[in-house]
Design a protein around this motif. Structure first.
Motif, PDB file in Angstrom:
ATOM      1  N   VAL A 197      47.608  36.712  36.435  1.00 38.12           N
ATOM      2  CA  VAL A 197      47.588  36.241  37.821  1.00 38.12           C
ATOM      3  C   VAL A 197      46.730  37.153  38.690  1.00 38.12           C
ATOM      4  O   VAL A 197      45.902  36.690  39.485  1.00 38.12           O
ATOM      5  CB  VAL A 197      49.022  36.149  38.375  1.00 38.12           C
ATOM      6  N   GLU A 198      46.904  38.458  38.544  1.00 37.27           N
ATOM      7  CA  GLU A 198      46.141  39.380  39.377  1.00 37.27           C
ATOM      8  C   GLU A 198      44.652  39.320  39.043  1.00 37.27           C
ATOM      9  O   GLU A 198      43.802  39.367  39.931  1.00 37.27           O
ATOM     10  CB  GLU A 198      46.680  40.798  39.213  1.00 37.27           C
ATOM     11  N   VAL A 199      44.327  39.216  37.753  1.00 35.81           N
ATOM     12  CA  VAL A 199      42.916  39.105  37.368  1.00 35.81           C
ATOM     13  C   VAL A 199      42.305  37.826  37.936  1.00 35.81           C
ATOM     14  O   VAL A 199      41.172  37.824  38.437  1.00 35.81           O
ATOM     15  CB  VAL A 199      42.779  39.141  35.827  1.00 35.81           C
ATOM     16  N   ALA A 200      43.061  36.707  37.865  1.00 35.81           N
ATOM     17  CA  ALA A 200      42.554  35.444  38.403  1.00 35.81           C
ATOM     18  C   ALA A 200      42.340  35.535  39.907  1.00 35.81           C
ATOM     19  O   ALA A 200      41.337  35.020  40.438  1.00 35.81           O
ATOM     20  CB  ALA A 200      43.515  34.305  38.066  1.00 35.81           C
ATOM     21  N   LEU A 201      43.245  36.188  40.620  1.00 33.96           N
ATOM     22  CA  LEU A 201      43.086  36.345  42.064  1.00 33.96           C
ATOM     23  C   LEU A 201      41.860  37.191  42.404  1.00 33.96           C
ATOM     24  O   LEU A 201      41.099  36.871  43.326  1.00 33.96           O
ATOM     25  CB  LEU A 201      44.344  36.982  42.656  1.00 33.96           C
ATOM     26  N   VAL A 202      41.684  38.277  41.663  1.00 33.41           N
ATOM     27  CA  VAL A 202      40.536  39.156  41.924  1.00 33.41           C
ATOM     28  C   VAL A 202      39.227  38.426  41.623  1.00 33.41           C
ATOM     29  O   VAL A 202      38.263  38.501  42.398  1.00 33.41           O
ATOM     30  CB  VAL A 202      40.655  40.436  41.072  1.00 33.41           C
ATOM     31  N   ARG A 203      39.179  37.701  40.506  1.00 40.16           N
ATOM     32  CA  ARG A 203      37.955  36.970  40.161  1.00 40.16           C
ATOM     33  C   ARG A 203      37.641  35.895  41.188  1.00 40.16           C
ATOM     34  O   ARG A 203      36.472  35.695  41.557  1.00 40.16           O
ATOM     35  CB  ARG A 203      38.103  36.349  38.775  1.00 40.16           C
ATOM     36  N   LEU A 204      38.669  35.202  41.650  1.00 36.52           N
ATOM     37  CA  LEU A 204      38.443  34.157  42.642  1.00 36.52           C
ATOM     38  C   LEU A 204      37.892  34.742  43.933  1.00 36.52           C
ATOM     39  O   LEU A 204      36.929  34.217  44.514  1.00 36.52           O
ATOM     40  CB  LEU A 204      39.747  33.400  42.901  1.00 36.52           C
ATOM     41  N   ALA A 205      38.494  35.833  44.399  1.00 36.03           N
ATOM     42  CA  ALA A 205      38.013  36.460  45.631  1.00 36.03           C
ATOM     43  C   ALA A 205      36.586  36.982  45.459  1.00 36.03           C
ATOM     44  O   ALA A 205      35.739  36.833  46.356  1.00 36.03           O
ATOM     45  CB  ALA A 205      38.956  37.595  46.031  1.00 36.03           C
ATOM     46  N   ARG A 206      36.316  37.582  44.295  1.00 41.47           N
ATOM     47  CA  ARG A 206      34.966  38.109  44.045  1.00 41.47           C
ATOM     48  C   ARG A 206      33.926  36.994  44.008  1.00 41.47           C
ATOM     49  O   ARG A 206      32.853  37.105  44.614  1.00 41.47           O
ATOM     50  CB  ARG A 206      34.969  38.869  42.727  1.00 41.47           C
ATOM     51  N   ASP A 207      34.223  35.917  43.280  1.00 44.25           N
ATOM     52  CA  ASP A 207      33.250  34.828  43.153  1.00 44.25           C
ATOM     53  C   ASP A 207      33.047  34.094  44.471  1.00 44.25           C
ATOM     54  O   ASP A 207      31.951  33.587  44.736  1.00 44.25           O
ATOM     55  CB  ASP A 207      33.695  33.854  42.056  1.00 44.25           C
ATOM     56  N   ARG A 208      34.079  34.025  45.293  1.00 46.63           N
ATOM     57  CA  ARG A 208      33.898  33.392  46.600  1.00 46.63           C
ATOM     58  C   ARG A 208      32.956  34.226  47.479  1.00 46.63           C
ATOM     59  O   ARG A 208      32.109  33.668  48.193  1.00 46.63           O
ATOM     60  CB  ARG A 208      35.252  33.212  47.281  1.00 46.63           C
ATOM     61  N   ARG A 209      33.113  35.530  47.433  1.00 46.96           N
ATOM     62  CA  ARG A 209      32.179  36.381  48.181  1.00 46.96           C
ATOM     63  C   ARG A 209      30.758  36.231  47.630  1.00 46.96           C
ATOM     64  O   ARG A 209      29.784  36.199  48.381  1.00 46.96           O
ATOM     65  CB  ARG A 209      32.625  37.837  48.112  1.00 46.96           C
TER      66      ARG A 209
END
Length: 328
Positions: free
Chosen positions: A255-267
């Motif tokens: 879950v934490e990895v998915a959240l970090v990846r989502l935030a990174r890719d959105r930026r």
């Protein structure tokens, strides 16, 4: 003689109740396992659909680039014939057109493979979805806000965590079931029926008989087996606990990895969008300068290639965001 036997066990120490509790927990775990399979299947299906739309968008950009490169080559060929351009410009334009053409078959193959993967996931024959999915469409808009709460709340909804928790509950209940064997169990056994020497008198009231008697079962001489069974259930509970803890830790990491990846890719997509916009503005300025005779044609060509590269990068970034949402 017709007999009907029945027995009632008095569950004083909870052995039977614990067995039923364990069975219900195991049934719930199996249900969560099924849910996990469905979630995985639907996630792969959604991810494959997003991949298809993203690849189709990139393919359209690549085909547009080929068209532009071909038009550029035609112009330079005319300029060479007129003595305005030299052979270097011509070979450079041919090289750019060849590279653009080489990118198209690769994307076409990826689109084809992704469409076949969707058909496999849906249990459809190859080619079934061709007519429905062959026309390119943009990626569906991804939600800006996702109701995931904190990671610990999100992972509680994961079916693998729920299944592991139910198996731990079942193992704990099995300890109680095994421990109950140390204590006596009381049973009430009954028998009722019809008995007669003559068949025509079997249904009369005088042929009715009944028998009720209590019984006690207490394995006094088998405590070694009972204690060994308790030890086995204790070990299985420790194993179930270890599996549950490992599942929770893995789920929390996911879950934490998915959240970090989502935030990174959105930026990343936001920056790629800015880069694409800037490249388009630079192309407009280059076209004006070229028409004014200030800019060389190959410089204009470089500006167009920059726009295409920025558009492709933005499409890849949006596809990554969609995959991150599915993973989360």
């Amino acid at each position: 003689q017709v007999d009907l036997d029945a027995s009632w066990e008095l569950d004083i120490f909870g052995g039977v109740r614990r067995a039923e509790e364990a069975s219900r927990a195991e049934l719930a775990a199996a249900s969560h396992d099924l849910h996990a399979v469905l979630v995985s299947l639907l996630g792969e299906l959604a991810g494959s659909y997003f991949d298809l739309r993203g690849l189709q968008q990139r393919l359209a950009i690549a085909e547009r680039t080929v068209t532009y490169q071909q038009a550029t080559l035609d112009v330079i060929t005319e300029q060479v014939d007129a003595g305005i351009a030299d052979a270097f410009d011509l070979e450079r334009a041919r090289n750019l057109r060849a590279n653009a053409r080489a990118h198209v078959p690769e994307l076409q193959a990826q689109v084809h493979a992704t469409m076949r993967r969707l058909e496999v996931l849906l249990g459809a024959m190859p080619g079934t979805l061709q007519a429905e999915l062959q026309d390119a469409r943009p990626l569906p808009p991804m939600p800006e806000a996702l109701a995931v709460g904190i990671p610990s709340q999100t992972l509680r909804r994961r079916p693998d965590v729920q299944a592991a928790e139910r198996r731990l509950a079942a193992a704990t209940a099995r300890i109680g079931e095994a421990t109950a064997d140390l204590f006596p169990r009381f049973s009430l056994t009954g028998q009722v029926g019809l008995q007669s020497q003559r068949l025509d008198e079997l249904g009369s009231g005088d042929s009715l008989f009944w028998l009720v008697g209590p019984s006690v079962r207490w394995p006094l001489l088998d405590f070694g087996r009972v204690r060994a069974n308790i030890a086995v259930q204790d070990a299985r509970t420790e194993q179930a606990l270890a599996i549950y803890e490992g599942t929770v830790l893995q789920a929390l990491s996911d879950v934490e990895v998915a959240l970090v990846r989502l935030a990174r890719d959105r930026r990343r997509v936001a920056r790629l969008t800015d880069a694409h916009t800037a490249a388009e503005q630079a192309l407009h300025l280059a076209e004006e300068r070229y028409r004014s005779g200030v800019l060389e044609f190959l410089d204009l060509l470089d500006s167009q290639r920059t726009v295409d590269d920025a558009a492709d990068a933005q499409a890849r970034g949006e596809q990554s965001v969609a995959s991150d949402v599915v993973a989360l």
